[in-house]
Scaffold this motif. Structure first.
Motif, short mmCIF file in Angstrom:
data_model
loop_
_atom_site.label_atom_id
_atom_site.label_comp_id
_atom_site.label_asym_id
_atom_site.label_seq_id
_atom_site.Cartn_x
_atom_site.Cartn_y
_atom_site.Cartn_z
N GLU A 99 100.89 -62.82 66.64
CA GLU A 99 100.71 -62.43 68.04
C GLU A 99 101.85 -61.52 68.50
OE1 GLU A 99 100.26 -65.86 70.49
OE2 GLU A 99 98.47 -66.59 69.42
N LEU A 100 103.07 -61.85 68.09
CA LEU A 100 104.23 -61.05 68.50
C LEU A 100 104.16 -59.65 67.88
CD1 LEU A 100 106.87 -61.28 70.16
CD2 LEU A 100 108.03 -61.90 68.03
N LEU A 101 103.81 -59.58 66.60
CA LEU A 101 103.75 -58.30 65.91
C LEU A 101 102.61 -57.42 66.40
CD1 LEU A 101 104.60 -59.56 62.31
CD2 LEU A 101 105.98 -57.97 63.66
N LEU A 102 101.62 -58.02 67.01
CA LEU A 102 100.53 -57.25 67.61
C LEU A 102 100.81 -56.90 69.06
CD1 LEU A 102 97.40 -59.09 66.17
CD2 LEU A 102 97.96 -56.68 65.83
N ASP A 103 101.50 -57.80 69.75
CA ASP A 103 101.73 -57.60 71.19
C ASP A 103 102.82 -56.57 71.48
OD1 ASP A 103 101.76 -58.27 74.12
OD2 ASP A 103 103.74 -59.05 73.58
N VAL A 104 103.98 -56.72 70.85
CA VAL A 104 105.12 -55.86 71.18
C VAL A 104 104.81 -54.38 71.00
CG1 VAL A 104 107.50 -55.26 70.57
CG2 VAL A 104 106.83 -57.67 70.80
N PRO A 105 104.18 -53.95 69.88
CA PRO A 105 103.93 -52.51 69.71
C PRO A 105 102.95 -51.92 70.72
CG PRO A 105 103.76 -53.66 67.62
CD PRO A 105 103.79 -54.70 68.68
N GLN A 106 102.24 -52.76 71.46
CA GLN A 106 101.30 -52.25 72.44
C GLN A 106 101.91 -52.18 73.84
OE1 GLN A 106 97.02 -53.40 71.86
NE2 GLN A 106 97.88 -54.89 70.43
N ARG A 107 103.19 -52.51 73.95
CA ARG A 107 103.86 -52.43 75.25
C ARG A 107 104.29 -50.99 75.51
NH1 ARG A 107 107.77 -57.84 75.29
NH2 ARG A 107 106.17 -59.31 74.55
N ARG A 108 103.81 -50.43 76.59
CA ARG A 108 104.03 -49.03 76.90
C ARG A 108 104.07 -48.86 78.41
NH1 ARG A 108 100.82 -44.01 76.63
NH2 ARG A 108 101.92 -42.48 75.35
N GLY A 109 105.10 -48.18 78.93
CA GLY A 109 105.16 -48.01 80.37
C GLY A 109 106.49 -47.48 80.84
N GLY A 110 106.87 -47.82 82.05
CA GLY A 110 108.08 -47.33 82.67
C GLY A 110 109.29 -48.17 82.32
N PRO A 111 110.43 -47.93 83.00
CA PRO A 111 111.67 -48.63 82.67
C PRO A 111 111.60 -50.13 82.86
CG PRO A 111 111.91 -47.29 84.67
CD PRO A 111 110.63 -46.90 84.04
N GLU A 112 110.63 -50.61 83.64
CA GLU A 112 110.47 -52.05 83.80
C GLU A 112 110.17 -52.73 82.48
OE1 GLU A 112 106.47 -50.17 84.10
OE2 GLU A 112 108.42 -49.77 85.05
N LEU A 113 109.65 -51.95 81.52
CA LEU A 113 109.33 -52.47 80.19
C LEU A 113 110.58 -52.93 79.45
CD1 LEU A 113 106.62 -52.53 78.47
CD2 LEU A 113 107.53 -50.53 77.31
N LEU A 114 111.74 -52.41 79.87
CA LEU A 114 112.98 -52.66 79.14
C LEU A 114 113.73 -53.89 79.63
CD1 LEU A 114 114.28 -48.96 79.06
CD2 LEU A 114 112.74 -50.13 77.46
N THR A 115 113.15 -54.61 80.56
CA THR A 115 113.85 -55.78 81.12
C THR A 115 113.54 -57.06 80.37
OG1 THR A 115 112.04 -56.15 82.70
CG2 THR A 115 113.88 -54.72 83.40
N ASP A 116 112.49 -57.04 79.56
CA ASP A 116 112.10 -58.26 78.85
C ASP A 116 111.64 -57.89 77.45
OD1 ASP A 116 111.38 -60.87 78.26
OD2 ASP A 116 109.35 -60.61 79.05
N ALA A 117 112.38 -58.33 76.46
CA ALA A 117 112.04 -58.02 75.07
C ALA A 117 112.38 -59.21 74.20
CB ALA A 117 112.80 -56.79 74.59
N PRO A 118 111.62 -59.46 73.14
CA PRO A 118 111.95 -60.54 72.22
C PRO A 118 113.29 -60.28 71.55
CG PRO A 118 110.21 -59.15 71.32
CD PRO A 118 110.40 -58.72 72.73
N ALA A 119 113.95 -61.34 71.16
CA ALA A 119 115.32 -61.23 70.63
C ALA A 119 115.49 -60.18 69.54
CB ALA A 119 115.78 -62.60 70.13
N PRO A 120 114.60 -60.07 68.55
CA PRO A 120 114.82 -59.07 67.50
C PRO A 120 114.75 -57.63 68.00
CG PRO A 120 113.22 -60.73 66.80
CD PRO A 120 113.43 -60.92 68.26
N ALA A 121 114.16 -57.43 69.18
CA ALA A 121 114.01 -56.07 69.71
C ALA A 121 115.08 -55.72 70.73
CB ALA A 121 112.63 -55.91 70.35
N VAL A 122 115.98 -56.64 71.01
CA VAL A 122 116.95 -56.44 72.09
C VAL A 122 117.83 -55.21 71.83
CG1 VAL A 122 119.04 -57.38 73.15
CG2 VAL A 122 116.99 -58.79 72.94
N ASP A 123 118.32 -55.04 70.61
CA ASP A 123 119.20 -53.90 70.32
C ASP A 123 118.50 -52.58 70.57
OD1 ASP A 123 121.26 -55.58 69.67
OD2 ASP A 123 121.02 -55.38 67.50
#
Length: 337
Positions: A208-232
């Motif tokens: 679910e995570l590997l399918l969900d994260v790559p489909q996240r697309r949008g404005g800067p609000e997208l950068l406020t919440d990310a799973p731990a491996p994607a934080v960097d």
């Protein structure tokens, strides 16, 4: 009588040539204003030079042998030859180094609409400028160059090449399956991505995570919440966004699933879109490891625009064609100088 030309190539007649020349003159003026000096490298490179980079998306189309038996290829990419030049001709030069180019590249593709074997590219390479400042400079120039030629509706997709590999590593996806998963993601084929995840034995929350994260697309609000491996990766995108002027930042769309099938990208990657076309009109990213393969480790970032695609996008936006387009662009380029 019909005399064919090689597949994936085309003849460019005088009217269109004038329009394309006007576009490249305008881009050249924009690059010059930002301090990027024009460079030209041989159309032929030793195959061993291009082999230092993973060019899956930009495979050479044509190979020949020289008199010694060495394999030569028509260049399929300009970043790698410029990396070679930096290591050999600028080995002791202070950085950052700023280069621009206008050159044909030749890629092994299956010719289809909007995808040619022979492509005229206009691009820049910023050598020795680390993230986030170097990335912000490249994006600022990219937006300025497209504004100069008159594109109004373009957007820049911004992602990070390290994000999805970091996700796969954290979820312990089998290494043998990772290349296929990335390949599906490059094509934005999420149905295939789901099938390949199942074949790799990835299920439940991990799938679910590997399918969900790559489909996240949008404005800067997208950068406020990310799973731990994607934080960097997300933090890096946020820092770039903070450095952009408002008129550039409003052009940027953050895309956590953006990957490019060229192996030398290490961090930020971007693509340029215009609603007049169904395919990117350019792209680029950071390649902080590539220069080290040629003997001078330096951070770097660059982009290339497909000039024919820019021309089509201008026509699609109905900003004028023919003499009117060439005349207005030539005036802009001349005034900029």
């Amino acid at each position: 009588m019909i005399h064919p030309i090689p597949s994936g190539t085309r003849d460019v007649l005088p009217q269109e040539t004038g329009e394309v020349r006007a576009i490249t003159d305008t881009l050249r003026a924009a690059f010059d204003r930002h301090g990027f000096g024009e460079i030209y490298t041989p159309a032929l490179e030793y195959e061993s030079v291009l082999a230092r980079a993973d060019l899956e998306e930009a495979r050479p189309a044509y190979r020949v042998f020289d008199e010694t038996g060495a394999v030569l290829v028509l260049r399929s990419d300009m970043t790698v030859p410029i990396a070679r030049v930096v290591a050999t001709r600028y080995a002791e030069s202070p950085v950052p180094l700023r280069f621009c180019y206008f050159a044909h590249t030749y890629r092994g593709v299956r010719p289809q609409r909007g995808q040619l074997r022979e492509m005229l590219q206009a691009g820049i390479e910023l050598i020795g400028a680390p993230a986030p400042d170097g990335t912000a400079e490249a994006l600022t120039l990219l937006a300025a160059a497209l504004d100069a030629v008159g594109l109004k509706d373009f957007r820049i997709g911004l992602g990070d090449a390290s994000l999805f590999p970091a996700l796969m590593e954290s979820l312990r996806v089998d290494e043998g399956a990772r290349a296929g998963l990335l390949e599906a993601l490059v094509r934005r084929d999420f149905v295939e991505l789901e099938l390949r995840l199942a074949e790799a034995g990835v299920s439940g929350e991990a799938a679910e995570l590997l399918l969900d994260v790559p489909q996240r697309r949008g404005g800067p609000e997208l950068l406020t919440d990310a799973p731990a491996p994607a934080v960097d990766a997300v933090t890096g995108m946020r820092r770039v966004h903070e450095l952009l002027a408002p008129d550039v930042a409003e052009r940027v769309i953050f895309d956590l699933g953006l990957v490019r099938n060229i192996g030398y990208y290490t961090g930020a990657v971007f693509e340029v879109y215009d609603p007049a076309l169904g395919a990117p009109i350019g792209g680029g990213g950071r390649y902080d490891d590539l220069l080290g393969r040629f003997g001078r480790p330096l951070p770097a970032v660059g982009f290339a625009l497909f000039v024919d695609s820019v021309h089509q996008a201008l026509a699609g936006e109905e900003r004028g064609t023919g003499v009117a387009l060439a005349g207005s662009l030539s005036t802009t380029a001349g005034g900029a100088r």
